[in-house]
Structure formats: structure tokens, C-alpha cells
Write a protein that holds these residues in place. Structure first.
Motif, PDB file in Angstrom:
ATOM      1  N   TRP A   9       0.951  -1.344  -0.685  1.00  0.00           N
ATOM      2  CA  TRP A   9      -0.011   0.192  -0.171  1.00  0.00           C
ATOM      3  C   TRP A   9       0.588   0.703   0.073  1.00  0.00           C
ATOM      4  N   THR A  10       1.921   1.380   0.513  1.00  0.00           N
ATOM      5  CA  THR A  10       3.217   2.320   0.717  1.00  0.00           C
ATOM      6  C   THR A  10       3.389   2.717  -0.635  1.00  0.00           C
ATOM      7  N   THR A  11       3.895   2.134  -1.356  1.00  0.00           N
ATOM      8  CA  THR A  11       4.129   2.011  -2.921  1.00  0.00           C
ATOM      9  C   THR A  11       2.681   2.677  -3.555  1.00  0.00           C
ATOM     10  N   ASN A  12       1.801   1.399  -3.874  1.00  0.00           N
ATOM     11  CA  ASN A  12       1.036   2.859  -3.705  1.00  0.00           C
ATOM     12  C   ASN A  12       0.296   4.098  -3.777  1.00  0.00           C
ATOM     13  N   VAL A  13       0.383   4.645  -2.566  1.00  0.00           N
ATOM     14  CA  VAL A  13       0.303   5.997  -2.585  1.00  0.00           C
ATOM     15  C   VAL A  13       1.260   7.044  -2.249  1.00  0.00           C
ATOM     16  N   MET A  14       2.623   6.163  -2.771  1.00  0.00           N
ATOM     17  CA  MET A  14       3.707   7.261  -3.218  1.00  0.00           C
ATOM     18  C   MET A  14       3.640   7.023  -4.565  1.00  0.00           C
ATOM     19  N   GLN A  15       2.932   6.069  -5.419  1.00  0.00           N
ATOM     20  CA  GLN A  15       2.409   6.224  -6.731  1.00  0.00           C
ATOM     21  C   GLN A  15       1.727   7.905  -7.518  1.00  0.00           C
ATOM     22  N   ALA A  16       0.270   7.454  -6.572  1.00  0.00           N
ATOM     23  CA  ALA A  16      -0.816   8.085  -6.644  1.00  0.00           C
ATOM     24  C   ALA A  16      -0.120  10.003  -6.331  1.00  0.00           C
ATOM     25  N   ILE A  17       0.439   9.855  -4.872  1.00  0.00           N
ATOM     26  CA  ILE A  17       1.058  11.096  -4.595  1.00  0.00           C
ATOM     27  C   ILE A  17       1.925  12.167  -5.402  1.00  0.00           C
ATOM     28  N   GLY A  18       2.357  11.120  -6.328  1.00  0.00           N
ATOM     29  CA  GLY A  18       3.801  11.204  -7.195  1.00  0.00           C
ATOM     30  C   GLY A  18       3.249  11.510  -8.424  1.00  0.00           C
ATOM     31  N   LEU A  19       2.222  11.080  -9.054  1.00  0.00           N
ATOM     32  CA  LEU A  19       1.157  11.346  -9.826  1.00  0.00           C
ATOM     33  C   LEU A  19       0.836  13.087  -9.391  1.00  0.00           C
ATOM     34  N   VAL A  49       6.064  20.503  -2.230  1.00  0.00           N
ATOM     35  CA  VAL A  49       6.996  20.451  -1.474  1.00  0.00           C
ATOM     36  C   VAL A  49       6.274  19.313  -0.357  1.00  0.00           C
ATOM     37  N   ALA A  50       4.862  20.307  -0.125  1.00  0.00           N
ATOM     38  CA  ALA A  50       4.126  19.373   1.035  1.00  0.00           C
ATOM     39  C   ALA A  50       3.942  17.799   0.637  1.00  0.00           C
ATOM     40  N   LEU A  51       3.674  17.376  -0.372  1.00  0.00           N
ATOM     41  CA  LEU A  51       3.118  16.540  -1.238  1.00  0.00           C
ATOM     42  C   LEU A  51       4.772  15.143  -1.086  1.00  0.00           C
ATOM     43  N   GLY A  52       5.456  15.981  -1.549  1.00  0.00           N
ATOM     44  CA  GLY A  52       6.604  15.433  -1.914  1.00  0.00           C
ATOM     45  C   GLY A  52       7.470  15.112  -0.549  1.00  0.00           C
ATOM     46  N   LEU A  53       6.944  16.205   0.452  1.00  0.00           N
ATOM     47  CA  LEU A  53       7.378  15.420   2.151  1.00  0.00           C
ATOM     48  C   LEU A  53       6.930  14.632   2.605  1.00  0.00           C
ATOM     49  N   LEU A  54       5.389  14.315   2.391  1.00  0.00           N
ATOM     50  CA  LEU A  54       3.782  13.756   2.479  1.00  0.00           C
ATOM     51  C   LEU A  54       4.711  11.991   2.237  1.00  0.00           C
ATOM     52  N   THR A  55       5.836  11.636  -0.150  1.00  0.00           N
ATOM     53  CA  THR A  55       5.853  10.511   0.525  1.00  0.00           C
ATOM     54  C   THR A  55       6.951  10.085   0.679  1.00  0.00           C
ATOM     55  N   VAL A  56       7.576  11.258   1.211  1.00  0.00           N
ATOM     56  CA  VAL A  56       8.849  10.428   2.272  1.00  0.00           C
ATOM     57  C   VAL A  56       8.243  10.172   3.150  1.00  0.00           C
ATOM     58  N   VAL A  57       7.767  10.339   3.852  1.00  0.00           N
ATOM     59  CA  VAL A  57       7.280   9.926   5.057  1.00  0.00           C
ATOM     60  C   VAL A  57       6.018   8.427   4.563  1.00  0.00           C
ATOM     61  N   VAL A  58       5.495   8.488   3.970  1.00  0.00           N
ATOM     62  CA  VAL A  58       5.090   6.940   3.200  1.00  0.00           C
ATOM     63  C   VAL A  58       6.721   5.700   2.748  1.00  0.00           C
ATOM     64  N   ALA A  59       7.205   6.923   2.467  1.00  0.00           N
ATOM     65  CA  ALA A  59       8.627   5.620   1.724  1.00  0.00           C
ATOM     66  C   ALA A  59       8.532   5.227   3.097  1.00  0.00           C
ATOM     67  N   SER A  60       8.673   6.109   4.221  1.00  0.00           N
ATOM     68  CA  SER A  60       9.372   5.038   5.474  1.00  0.00           C
ATOM     69  C   SER A  60       8.896   4.060   6.132  1.00  0.00           C
ATOM     70  N   MET A  61       7.305   4.535   6.142  1.00  0.00           N
ATOM     71  CA  MET A  61       6.867   3.634   6.514  1.00  0.00           C
ATOM     72  C   MET A  61       6.550   2.055   5.791  1.00  0.00           C
ATOM     73  N   GLY A  62       7.034   2.072   4.464  1.00  0.00           N
ATOM     74  CA  GLY A  62       7.349   1.229   3.960  1.00  0.00           C
ATOM     75  C   GLY A  62       8.544   0.032   3.898  1.00  0.00           C
ATOM     76  N   HIS A  63       9.132   0.807   4.917  1.00  0.00           N
ATOM     77  CA  HIS A  63      10.626   0.451   4.653  1.00  0.00           C
ATOM     78  C   HIS A  63      10.374  -0.549   6.538  1.00  0.00           C
ATOM     79  N   PRO A  64      10.980  -2.591   6.350  1.00  0.00           N
ATOM     80  CA  PRO A  64      11.088  -2.565   7.606  1.00  0.00           C
ATOM     81  C   PRO A  64      11.625  -2.378   8.148  1.00  0.00           C
ATOM     82  N   PHE A  65      11.968  -2.186   9.109  1.00  0.00           N
ATOM     83  CA  PHE A  65      13.176  -2.415   9.998  1.00  0.00           C
ATOM     84  C   PHE A  65      13.545  -3.682  11.276  1.00  0.00           C
ATOM     85  N   LEU A  66      12.530  -4.628  11.292  1.00  0.00           N
ATOM     86  CA  LEU A  66      12.596  -6.356  11.083  1.00  0.00           C
ATOM     87  C   LEU A  66      13.266  -7.378  11.306  1.00  0.00           C
TER      88      LEU A  66
END
Length: 151
Positions: free
Chosen positions: A85-95, A134-151
Motif C-alpha cells: 500500500w505504501t508504494t501505491n500511495v507513493m505512486q498516487a502522490i507522485g502522479l 513540496v508538502a506532497l513530496g514530504l508526505l511521500t517521503v514519510v510514506v516511503a519510510s513507513m514502507g521500509h521494514p526494520f525488523l
């Protein structure tokens, strides 16, 4: 056969392009705009237009690069059907960001370029849309960070 170096370079190109897009917009809104108040109106308009021209010329290459590298990575990771879902959100915001860029380019920026005496209100319209990008770009960075598993 996997090509890890190639995919690392594609990811690096994607991230660098995002940094230029968001960072350039941030610079235009937060640094350049207030600094222009030190100049008289003619100089202010000229410097602002020249800066926007250079930035938008660069973005004409950056925006497609971001979208294409993002889609290549999605395809490489299994395709759109398997994207989290994070990738799909990033894609939508990028578009949305790309559409806003095209809207600026074909609307208020063209009006500024063609004006004999560009109006401050038109510069403000460009600034507000860049702030939204810029605001959407920063939101995209946050979403991208959420999609990265650290476990």
C-alpha cells in the motif's frame, strides 16, 4: 538473472531526482522568495523568472525520471499487483505532483513568461502550487519510510 548494481543505480537515480524536485521547490519557496524582497520590482521579477525557468527546465527531465524509475522498481519487485500500500500511495502522490507541475508550467508560469510586467499575484499562484508540491513530496517521503521494514 538479477543485476543488483543496476537496481541500486536506478534506486539512487530515483532518490536523487526526488531530492532535487522537493529540495528545489523548498528552496524556491523558503529561500528565494523572501530574498527577492531586497530587490526592486523589475529586478525581482527578472531574477524570479530566470530562477523559475532554470528550475522548471530541470524538472522537465526530473519528473519523468522519478516516475519511470519508480515504475521500473515496481515491475522489478513483482509488478503493480504485488506492490504494498505504501508504494501505491507513493505512486498516487507522485502522479498528483506531476500533474501539479504540468499545471504550473502550462498555466501561471506561461502567463509570467508572456507578461510585459509580470504581476506579483501570478508569482504567488506559482509559489502556492510549488508549496503544495513540496508538502506532497514530504508526505511521500514519510510514506516511503513507513514502507521500509526494520525488523
Amino acid at each position: 538473472m538479477s543485476y543488483p548494481v543496476l537496481w541500486s543505480l536506478i534506486l539512487a537515480l530515483h532518490i536523487i531526482s526526488i531530492c532535487v524536485w522537493i529540495g528545489g521547490g523548498f528552496y524556491a519557496v523558503v529561500v528565494l522568495r523572501p530574498s527577492l524582497s531586497l530587490l526592486d520590482n523589475t529586478q525581482r521579477s527578472s531574477v524570479h523568472l530566470q530562477t523559475l525557468q532554470r528550475f522548471f527546465k530541470m524538472l522537465k527531465h526530473i519528473v519523468p525520471t522519478v516516475l519511470i524509475t519508480g515504475w521500473l522498481m515496481i515491475i522489478h519487485e513483482g509488478g503493480f499487483a504485488h506492490a504494498p500500500w505504501t508504494t501505491n500511495v507513493m505512486q498516487a502522490i507522485g502522479l498528483i505532483m506531476a500533474i501539479l507541475f504540468i499545471r504550473i508550467l502550462s498555466g501561471p508560469y506561461q502567463k509570467l513568461r508572456r507578461a510585459i510586467r509580470p504581476q506579483p499575484a501570478t508569482f504567488d499562484a506559482v509559489r502556492k502550487q510549488i508549496m503544495l508540491i513540496v508538502a506532497l513530496g514530504l508526505l511521500t517521503v514519510v510514506v516511503a519510510s513507513m514502507g521500509h521494514p526494520f525488523l
